[in-house]
Design an enzyme around this catalytic site. Structure first.
Site, PDB file in Angstrom:
ATOM      1  N   CYS B  88     -66.719  65.600 -32.913  1.00  0.00           N
ATOM      2  CA  CYS B  88     -68.140  65.284 -32.925  1.00  0.00           C
ATOM      3  C   CYS B  88     -68.289  63.793 -33.184  1.00  0.00           C
ATOM      4  CB  CYS B  88     -68.856  66.087 -34.015  1.00  0.00           C
ATOM      5  SG  CYS B  88     -70.612  65.695 -34.124  1.00  0.00           S
ATOM      6  N   LEU B  89     -68.413  63.060 -32.091  1.00  0.00           N
ATOM      7  CA  LEU B  89     -68.521  61.602 -32.209  1.00  0.00           C
ATOM      8  C   LEU B  89     -69.512  61.122 -31.153  1.00  0.00           C
ATOM      9  CD1 LEU B  89     -67.402  59.150 -33.697  1.00  0.00           C
ATOM     10  CD2 LEU B  89     -65.616  59.005 -31.972  1.00  0.00           C
TER      11      LEU B  89
END
Lengths: 340, 194
Positions: B88-89
């Site tokens: 999750c970036l």
């Protein structure tokens, strides 16, 4: 008359500039002139006692002295060769002193030679030749007194320099022309012809060395260099650098970005051509090739460098959009026109 | 269509300073659309000493679309799925920029390892643990690093030994290891799915 008017013509034109110099350099000059001043004064008084009756004579001397002064002043413009210029003037005076005015053409020639023998002395020697012309035209009627009077040039010049303002109108006044009008002898005519030649020569000579003097930059260590002159080396270096970097003279941020301009597109890694490298689609200064820019506009239309949308600037996409709407509107209006 | 010229140059430039950055990108197969990135665990974190592999899939729109990245090495991290390795970036999603590269993206992932964002979790369980029992989180993350991120340093025989000890037949273990390129975790996954 013509010759005299020509002879006089350069004087007022040339006078204002050297006068400033003369006032500046007076100290230097007076030191040298002081030696002969006393003797010259003595002789001057004697000659004036002799010539009391002839005012035009003295006026002629004044004129000649004005010439002489201008000549020496012009020679002062040449800072490096100043001493030699004065010496040259002196020698020329002696020539004209020793020889009769009928021989003055030779003195003129010698002065020209003197001017030739040192290129930087053109101003001094040439003006001195014109001065000798003036003195000839003034002095031919009474040859005997010329010798004494010519010696007094410098003394008179000093006296004139003391009150310049009074002398300027007097030199232009009518008495100047009288001696020329009087002297219509043949040698005088030749003299006048010569003087015309000489005057025209000095004009050129004055003009040329002036240009040379102006063309020669002041040495930066020159004490007489005007303070108002800009430092050329500094001035040169700045625009050259800026030209090198600006390319098309852009603003400061563009300047920076040009300095750090990539040689290849950071998106596709292809080399940027001239069009690409002059293409600045975003204010953040991020550069990319036109292909990648078009591709981004088709996509989300945000600058890869700052992620801000590209639509703030009216480049390609908007232009085409505007073009489309414009053509559409035009078509509509045309149809309306045809209808009505 | 993937810009292969760019990918090629990216690989060259990235592998030029592997010694400095420790970040390595290599093609997984003959295709340049499937790559494997390797990042060292940041010092001073539970991931220190581990070497984490990231599976990289380049979409057709790359570099105008972000590369699809997920950990192939198991990681205990609030922003990385402990099950799938999904990351999750933001820069791998909506904040991707074509100016970014595989190397810079991997650097960002490495930075994410040292700076977890439990408020925006990928793995809710890990995020809960991170917020409530930080020490437990740290020890678990360290254990996972020891267990999964350091195995690549083992020799082939040790990997075989380890997998054989798990109960797989040695011949199958060797063939599987060869297929996956010597990656113990991938071999384990493959062995489990077989």
């Amino acid at each position: 008359m013509i010759s005299d008017s020509i002879a006089n013509a350069p004087v007022p034109a040339a006078a204002p500039n050297p006068k400033d110099f003369a006032k500046k350099k007076r100290t230097n000059r007076s030191a040298k002139l002081k030696q002969c001043k006393l003797d010259a004064r003595r002789e001057q008084w004697l000659s004036q006692v002799k010539n009391k009756g002839s005012k035009d004579e003295s006026n002629g001397f004044r004129d000649s002295s004005m010439h002489e002064r201008d000549g020496s002043d012009r020679s002062l413009e040449n800072l490096e060769m100043r001493q030699r210029g004065e010496e040259n003037d002196g020698s020329i005076h002696h020539d004209s002193d020793l020889e009769s005015p009928s021989n003055s053409p030779t003195s003129n020639a010698s002065s020209v030679l003197g001017g030739n023998h040192s290129g930087t002395n053109y101003t001094g020697s040439s003006s001195s030749s014109s001065s000798s012309v003036g003195c000839c035209s003034g002095c031919i009627t009474e040859e005997e007194e010329d010798d004494g009077c010519l010696d007094d040039w410098e003394a008179v010049a000093d006296a004139l320099a003391a009150d310049d303002k009074q002398q300027n109108p007097s030199s232009d006044s009518s008495p100047d022309h009288e001696p020329v009008a009087r002297s219509d002898s043949l040698p005088e005519l030749t003299n006048r012809v010569d003087s015309v030649v000489q005057v025209s020569k000095p004009e050129c000579a004055v003009m040329v060395p002036r240009a040379q003097v102006n063309g020669q930059a002041w040495r930066p260590d020159d004490a007489f260099r005007p303070q108002s002159l800009p430092n050329l080396s500094k001035q040169y270096s700045f625009p050259m650098n800026s030209d090198r970097h600006y390319g098309r003279g852009a603003v400061s941020w563009a300047h920076k970005s040009v300095i750090s301009a990539p040689s290849s597109c950071p998106i596709c890694y292809e080399d940027l051509d001239i069009t690409d490298s002059s293409f600045l689609p975003c204010l953040c200064g991020f550069r990319l090739c036109l292909f990648c820019h078009k591709r981004i506009l088709e996509d989300d239309g945000r600058c890869p460098g700052c992620r801000k949308p590209y639509d703030l600037e009216p480049v390609e996409g908007e232009a085409s959009l505007n073009g489309g709407s414009l053509t559409f509107r035009l078509a509509r209006s045309c149809s309306m026109i045809t209808r009505s | 269509m993937v810009d292969f010229a760019r990918v090629q140059k990216e690989l060259q430039e990235c592998n030029r300073d592997v010694e400095v950055s420790g970040i390595k990108v290599s093609p997984k197969a003959d295709k340049l659309t499937h790559l494997i990135g390797t990042i060292p665990g940041p010092l001073g974190t539970p991931y220190e000493g581990g070497t984490f592999e990231i599976d990289i899939q380049l979409p057709d729109g790359y570099p105008f679309e972000p590369p699809r990245m997920q950990f192939s090495t198991k990681v205990w991290h609030p922003n990385i799925s402990s099950q799938s390795g999904a990351i999750c970036l933001d820069i791998l999603k909506d904040q991707w920029s074509p100016a970014l590269t595989l190397k810079t993206a991997l650097l960002s992932v490495q930075a994410l390892l040292s700076a977890p964002q439990p408020d925006d979790p990928q793995d809710a369980v890990v995020a809960q643990q991170y917020l409530r029992e930080y020490q437990t989180f740290v020890s678990t993350a360290r254990y996972w690093t020891e267990a999964f991120a350091k195995t690549s340093s083992l020799g082939v025989e040790e990997k075989v030994q380890k997998l054989v000890e798990m109960g797989f037949p040695e011949a199958l273990v060797r063939s599987t290891l060869e297929v996956v390129g010597g990656d113990e975790n991938l071999a384990l996954e493959k062995l489990c799915t077989v």
